[in-house]
Scaffold this motif. Structure first.
Motif, short mmCIF file in Angstrom:
data_model
loop_
_atom_site.label_atom_id
_atom_site.label_comp_id
_atom_site.label_asym_id
_atom_site.label_seq_id
_atom_site.Cartn_x
_atom_site.Cartn_y
_atom_site.Cartn_z
N PHE A 271 0.84 -1.21 0.00
CA PHE A 271 0.00 0.00 0.00
C PHE A 271 0.87 1.25 0.00
O PHE A 271 0.58 2.22 -0.72
N LEU B 83 -6.32 -2.93 4.30
CA LEU B 83 -5.29 -2.64 3.30
C LEU B 83 -5.72 -3.08 1.91
O LEU B 83 -5.39 -2.44 0.91
N ALA C 296 -7.92 -0.35 0.52
CA ALA C 296 -7.15 0.85 0.19
C ALA C 296 -6.33 0.65 -1.08
O ALA C 296 -6.26 1.54 -1.94
N LEU D 54 -7.19 4.55 2.86
CA LEU D 54 -6.73 3.75 4.00
C LEU D 54 -7.70 3.85 5.17
O LEU D 54 -8.05 2.84 5.78
N THR E 53 1.42 4.55 6.88
CA THR E 53 1.79 3.13 6.84
C THR E 53 2.50 2.72 8.11
O THR E 53 2.30 1.60 8.60
#
Length: 423
Positions: free
Chosen positions: A18, A86, A89, A109, A200
Motif C-alpha cells: 500500500f 489494506l 485501500a 486507508l 503506513t
C-alpha cells in the motif's frame, strides 16, 4: 521481530505494498506543476521527490500515533482486520490511478480501516470523535485553505512582478520562479514523506499491537520507519504519470509564478497539519492549491469538468474503500481459507488493473512540456491561434482578383488603368 507470525508478516508486506502504491499515486502532489512548467525534467523530478520522501519519513511520528491509537480501538482488534483494510485501500488506489484521478490515498486507508473494523466488531470499534476532528474536518478544510492561500499568493506574486515590461525581463523572472518551484517542490516532497509515510507506519504499528508484539500506545519501531520510508520512496520514483498529467495540465494551465505559489501554499498546510497530528490528504491539499493558483492569475481557467470528476472521487473514496474493506473482512472471518481467498482476489484485481493500463500506457514523455520545457499554451492562446491572422499591409494592397470586376467607363471619360473600379 521473532514473535511475528506468518499472518502478521503478510499484513506487514501488504502494508508496504500500500505504501508503494501511495508513493506513485501521490507523486503528482509534489512534482506535477514543476514538470508542467518545465522547471524540472520528469525523471529528475521523481528522483528528487523520492529522496525527500525518504528523509521526511524520519521527521515525525505524530500522524502514525493518530492512526495506530486514535481512529480504531485497539482492544480486541484482530490482525485480519488490518489486512482487509489494506486490501480496500490498495484496490481503490489502483483504480483511481488507472483513470488518472488524484484521489486521496489517506482516505482510502481510513475507509478500508473503518469498514473492516465495523464488520469485525461493530460501530463501537471506531472512535467517532477522532475521525471527525482529525480526518473529516481536515479533509474539508485542507483544500479550501490551500486553495485560498494559493489564490492570494498568486495575485500577490503577479502584482509584485507587474513591473516586468519586456521579454528579457519576463524570461529572467520566469527562470527565477522555476528555481523557486524546485525548492517548493522539494518542500512538498518532504511534507509528503512526513505525512503519508507515517500512515503506513501507523498501520504496521497497529498490526504489531494486535499481534501482541508491541504494547498499546507504542511508537513505531525504527525498522518500521525505515521500511515505510523506503517503500514510499520507491513508489514515488516509479512515477504516477497518469495522475501527474491530470494535476499538471488537466486542471489548469500553470505558469512558473502560479506553480511556485501553489506548491508553497500546499507545503505549508501539509507541514502544519503533520505537526498537529492531523492526518489530512496531501492530494486534496495540492489539488486545492493548484485550482487556487489557476484562479489567481488574470485570465486563468480552471477546467471544472476535471475538477468535478475529482470531487466525486474524493467523496466516494471513504465509502468505496470501506465497502471493499468490509467485504474482505467478511471473508477473513471465515478462517484461513478466507484470508487466502482475499489475498488471491487482491493479486487478481491488481493484475487486472495493470493489464488494462497497458492498453494505453502513459510514460514520462506524455507529461513533459512540449518544445523541451516551454510552457504549454493556455486556452486563450489556443483560441487565438485557431483564428486566421489578419492580412498584412502588403497583402491588403494586393487586390483579390476573384472579387474584382471592371465597370466600363462612360463615353468621353478616361479610365485610369492602374485603379480599376471594384465591387
Amino acid at each position: 521481530m521473532e514473535h511475528i507470525t506468518l499472518l502478521l508478516a503478510i499484513v506487514i508486506v501488504t502494508a508496504l505494498v500500500f505504501d508503494f502504491t501511495n508513493g506513485f499515486h501521490d507523486t503528482a502532489n509534489a512534482m506535477a506543476t514543476t514538470i508542467s512548467t518545465g522547471a524540472l525534467r520528469p525523471k529528475t523530478a521523481v528522483a528528487m521527490s523520492a529522496v525527500l520522501n525518504l528523509v521526511g519519513a524520519f521527521l515525525s511520528v505524530e500522524v502514525a500515533k493518530t492512526i495506530s491509537g486514535g481512529i480504531i480501538n485497539e482492544d480486541g482488534l484482530r490482525t485480519e482486520v488490518i489486512f482487509a483494510a489494506l486490501v480496500g485501500a490498495i484496490l481503490w488506489n489502483l483504480l483511481t490511478w488507472l483513470v488518472g484521478l488524484p484521489s486521496s490515498s489517506s482516505h482510502a486507508l481510513f475507509g478500508g480501516l473503518i469498514g473492516a473494523a465495523v464488520m469485525s466488531a461493530g460501530w463501537s470499534s471506531v472512535n467517532g470523535g477522532t475521525v471527525v476532528t482529525k480526518v473529516l474536518l481536515p479533509a474539508v478544510a485542507a483544500p479550501v485553505v490551500a486553495g485560498l492561500a494559493a489564490l492570494l499568493a498568486t495575485r500577490l506574486t503577479y502584482r509584485i512582478g507587474g513591473k516586468v515590461r519586456n521579454d528579457a525581463q519576463e524570461k529572467a523572472t520566469a527562470k527565477g520562479y522555476r528555481a523557486g518551484q524546485i525548492a517548493s517542490a522539494g518542500l512538498v516532497s518532504l511534507a509528503h514523506g512526513t505525512n503519508d509515510a507515517q500512515k503506513t507506519m501507523g498501520i504496521i504499528t497497529l498490526a504489531l499491537v494486535t499481534g501482541g508484539v508491541l504494547h498499546p500506545g507504542s511508537n513505531p519501531p525504527v525498522w518500521v520507519i525505515v521500511c515505510a520510508g523506503t517503500a514510499i520512496a520507491l513508489g514515488t520514483y516509479l512515477g504516477g504519470w497518469r495522475i501527474i498529467r491530470t494535476m499538471g495540465s488537466g486542471l489548469t494551465d500553470l505558469k512558473p509564478p502560479q506553480g511556485f505559489a501553489a506548491q508553497t501554499s500546499a507545503a505549508t498546510v501539509i507541514l502544519a497539519s503533520s505537526h498537529l497530528g492531523f492526518s489530512l490528504s496531501t492530494t486534496q491539499s495540492c489539488s486545492g492549491a493548484v485550482m487556487g493558483a489557476g484562479l489567481g492569475r488574470q485570465g486563468g481557467v480552471v477546467r471544472w469538468s476535471t475538477a468535478t470528476r475529482m470531487f466525486v472521487a474524493w467523496g466516494l473514496t471513504l465509502p468505496a474503500a470501506g465497502l471493499v474493506g468490509a467485504g474482505a473482512e467478511l471473508l477473513t472471518k471465515q478462517g484461513t481459507w478466507g484470508v487466502v481467498v482475499v489475498a488471491a482476489l487482491l493479486v487478481a484485481g491488481s493484475g487486472a488493473i495493470w493489464l488494462v493500463s497497458r492498453r494505453k500506457p502513459v510514460g514520462h514523455g506524455d507529461v513533459a512540456p512540449s518544445d523541451g520545457g516551454t510552457e504549454p499554451a493556455g486556452v486563450v492562446t489556443q483560441a487565438i491561434a485557431a483564428v486566421s491572422p489578419p492580412p498584412t499591409a502588403a497583402a491588403a494592397q494586393t487586390p483579390d482578383l476573384n472579387l474584382m470586376t471592371t465597370i466600363p467607363a462612360p463615353a468621353g471619360t478616361t479610365q485610369d488603368p492602374a485603379r480599376p473600379a471594384t465591387v
